[in-house]
Design an enzyme around this catalytic site. Structure first.
Site, PDB file in Angstrom:
ATOM      1  N   ASN A   9     -43.735   7.409  86.761  1.00 53.16           N
ATOM      2  CA  ASN A   9     -43.097   6.019  87.890  1.00 53.16           C
ATOM      3  C   ASN A   9     -41.829   6.030  87.259  1.00 53.16           C
ATOM      4  O   ASN A   9     -41.955   5.108  86.291  1.00 53.16           O
ATOM      5  CB  ASN A   9     -43.697   5.256  87.973  1.00 53.16           C
ATOM      6  CG  ASN A   9     -42.637   3.524  88.697  1.00 53.16           C
ATOM      7  OD1 ASN A   9     -41.361   3.404  89.291  1.00 53.16           O
ATOM      8  ND2 ASN A   9     -43.671   2.868  89.350  1.00 53.16           N
ATOM      9  N   LYS A  11     -39.317   3.348  87.050  1.00 52.24           N
ATOM     10  CA  LYS A  11     -38.678   2.293  87.512  1.00 52.24           C
ATOM     11  C   LYS A  11     -37.193   2.498  88.004  1.00 52.24           C
ATOM     12  O   LYS A  11     -36.082   2.930  88.003  1.00 52.24           O
ATOM     13  CB  LYS A  11     -39.143   1.405  86.593  1.00 52.24           C
ATOM     14  CG  LYS A  11     -41.229   1.212  86.610  1.00 52.24           C
ATOM     15  CD  LYS A  11     -41.600   0.494  86.002  1.00 52.24           C
ATOM     16  CE  LYS A  11     -42.768   0.575  86.462  1.00 52.24           C
ATOM     17  NZ  LYS A  11     -43.570  -0.786  85.297  1.00 52.24           N
ATOM     18  N   HIS A  95     -45.741  -1.123  94.991  1.00 52.59           N
ATOM     19  CA  HIS A  95     -46.364  -1.546  93.599  1.00 52.59           C
ATOM     20  C   HIS A  95     -45.940  -2.789  93.565  1.00 52.59           C
ATOM     21  O   HIS A  95     -45.233  -3.779  93.812  1.00 52.59           O
ATOM     22  CB  HIS A  95     -45.327  -0.434  92.702  1.00 52.59           C
ATOM     23  CG  HIS A  95     -45.559  -0.318  91.507  1.00 52.59           C
ATOM     24  ND1 HIS A  95     -44.943  -2.237  90.634  1.00 52.59           N
ATOM     25  CD2 HIS A  95     -45.189  -0.091  90.497  1.00 52.59           C
ATOM     26  CE1 HIS A  95     -45.681  -1.459  89.446  1.00 52.59           C
ATOM     27  NE2 HIS A  95     -46.094  -0.092  89.145  1.00 52.59           N
ATOM     28  N   GLU A  97     -44.149  -4.441  91.736  1.00 50.17           N
ATOM     29  CA  GLU A  97     -43.333  -5.565  91.163  1.00 50.17           C
ATOM     30  C   GLU A  97     -42.567  -4.964  92.862  1.00 50.17           C
ATOM     31  O   GLU A  97     -41.783  -6.455  92.404  1.00 50.17           O
ATOM     32  CB  GLU A  97     -42.294  -4.363  90.538  1.00 50.17           C
ATOM     33  CG  GLU A  97     -42.938  -4.431  88.878  1.00 50.17           C
ATOM     34  CD  GLU A  97     -43.346  -3.370  87.628  1.00 50.17           C
ATOM     35  OE1 GLU A  97     -42.314  -1.793  88.339  1.00 50.17           O
ATOM     36  OE2 GLU A  97     -43.530  -3.041  86.812  1.00 50.17           O
ATOM     37  N   GLU A 167     -53.857  -0.171  89.967  1.00 55.68           N
ATOM     38  CA  GLU A 167     -52.844  -0.712  88.997  1.00 55.68           C
ATOM     39  C   GLU A 167     -53.069  -2.779  88.245  1.00 55.68           C
ATOM     40  O   GLU A 167     -52.338  -3.157  88.826  1.00 55.68           O
ATOM     41  CB  GLU A 167     -51.048  -0.868  88.293  1.00 55.68           C
ATOM     42  CG  GLU A 167     -50.447   0.593  89.056  1.00 55.68           C
ATOM     43  CD  GLU A 167     -49.602   0.884  88.948  1.00 55.68           C
ATOM     44  OE1 GLU A 167     -49.443   1.804  88.112  1.00 55.68           O
ATOM     45  OE2 GLU A 167     -48.810  -0.091  89.395  1.00 55.68           O
ATOM     46  N   GLY A 173     -46.999  -2.943  81.614  1.00 50.18           N
ATOM     47  CA  GLY A 173     -45.782  -3.194  80.820  1.00 50.18           C
ATOM     48  C   GLY A 173     -46.109  -4.112  79.495  1.00 50.18           C
ATOM     49  O   GLY A 173     -45.264  -4.696  78.899  1.00 50.18           O
ATOM     50  N   SER A 213     -50.330   0.403  80.900  1.00 46.09           N
ATOM     51  CA  SER A 213     -50.107   0.663  80.146  1.00 46.09           C
ATOM     52  C   SER A 213     -50.691   1.840  79.361  1.00 46.09           C
ATOM     53  O   SER A 213     -52.208   2.383  78.528  1.00 46.09           O
ATOM     54  CB  SER A 213     -50.328  -0.079  78.875  1.00 46.09           C
ATOM     55  OG  SER A 213     -50.214  -1.628  79.226  1.00 46.09           O
ATOM     56  N   GLY A 234     -45.489   4.040  83.472  1.00 46.94           N
ATOM     57  CA  GLY A 234     -44.171   3.386  83.132  1.00 46.94           C
ATOM     58  C   GLY A 234     -43.654   4.088  82.155  1.00 46.94           C
ATOM     59  O   GLY A 234     -43.744   5.303  82.079  1.00 46.94           O
TER      60      GLY A 234
HETATM   61  P1  13P Z   1     -46.863   0.874  81.767  1.00 46.17           P
HETATM   62  O1  13P Z   1     -47.066   2.280  81.969  1.00 46.17           O
HETATM   63  O2  13P Z   1     -45.337   0.369  81.713  1.00 46.17           O
HETATM   64  O3  13P Z   1     -47.533  -0.484  81.857  1.00 46.17           O
HETATM   65  O4  13P Z   1     -46.077   0.573  83.832  1.00 46.17           O
HETATM   66  C1  13P Z   1     -47.790   1.326  84.513  1.00 46.17           C
HETATM   67  C2  13P Z   1     -46.837   0.998  86.206  1.00 46.17           C
HETATM   68  O5  13P Z   1     -46.527   0.071  86.678  1.00 46.17           O
HETATM   69  C3  13P Z   1     -46.998   2.187  87.184  1.00 46.17           C
HETATM   70  O6  13P Z   1     -46.541   2.596  88.138  1.00 46.17           O
END
Ligand code: 13P
Length: 249
Positions: A9, A11, A95, A97, A167, A173, A213, A234
């Site tokens: 992803n 983002k 997601h 976010e 997640e 992140g 992560s 991510g």
């Molecule tokens: P990270 O791998 O940067 O923690 O992000 C995970 C994520 O939100 C994937 O959709």
């Protein structure tokens, strides 16, 4: 039985030239990977270019979001059929976010998931608890509500095709991955809940990805868990080397 899936992803990262540089590297490195499904989810603007660059490879392309309606006066939105038209096979839905910053609810997630299937896209529906919920011992209760309300009303076939991503919001992140045991506990609960909703065949077929992560140095231990079927990544999906390592775990 379940083919592991490694999904990136991206983002709100990568211009079109940056996206193309990344996929050129991935094409070289992961074109020969067997028994893995690889998915990249670029920002909308880069989707068509990435699809063209990946033509003839097994790497699939998804979007990160979509509107639930097929068309209409929804300024700034993208419809499911527009994603199909651009060459997407998958779409991330709900997601954290989107839930956190754009007010997406389980009801909207459910509507979008059904609209994705209706358009011929495979939805990757995301669920996960925030830190306060985990610390209050409410993780499984929160996930249960998200799944029951967000993932209701599928046909038997859709229930097998769907991809779920767990997640934990506190792991996204932050560099704080859930331990393999913490992730496995939730994944096993999701599969058991899903069996109650759609039967054992669907529960055995549905893939449940872990996200939060995921890095080259923790992917192998996560993937050893019986109910973890892949990763939704991510940060580590933004670079050729790290995503290559994740795909080849
Ligand atoms: P990270 O791998 O940067 O923690 O992000 C995970 C994520 O939100 C994937 O959709």
């Amino acid at each position: 039985m379940r083919t592991p899936m490694m999904a990136g992803n991206w983002k709100m990262y990568k211009t079109i030239p940056e996206a193309l540089a990344l996929v050129e590297g991935l094409k070289k490195n992961v074109a020969d990977v067997k028994n893995r499904e690889v998915l990249v989810c670029p920002p909308f603007c880069a989707i068509a270019s990435v699809v063209a660059a990946l033509k003839g490879t097994a790497i699939k392309v998804g979007a990160q979001n979509m509107h639930a309606e097929t068309k209409g006066a929804f300024t700034g939105e993208i419809s499911p059929s527009m994603l199909v038209d651009a060459g997407c096979s998958h779409v991330l839905i709900g997601h954290s976010e989107r839930r956190q910053y754009f007010g997406e609810t389980d009801e909207l997630v459910n509507k979008k998931m059904k609209a994705a299937f209706a358009a011929g896209l495979v939805p990757v529906v995301c669920v996960g608890e925030i830190l306060a919920e985990r610390e209050a011992g409410k993780t499984l209760a929160v996930i249960t509500v998200q799944i029951k309300n967000g993932i209701s009303g599928l046909t038997a076939e859709q229930a097998k095709t769907l991809v779920i991503a767990y997640e934990p919001v506190w792991a996204i992140g932050t560099g704080k991955t859930a331990t393999p045991a913490q992730a496995e506990e939730v994944h096993a609960s999701i599969r058991a809940l899903y069996a109650g909703m759609y039967g054992n065949d669907a529960a055995q077929a549905v893939r449940i990805l872990y996200g939060g992560s995921v890095k080259p140095d923790n992917v192998a231990d996560l993937m050893k868990q019986p109910n973890i079927d892949g990763g939704l990544v991510g940060g580590a999906s933004l670079e050729i080397d790290s995503f290559t390592k994740l795909v080849a775990y």
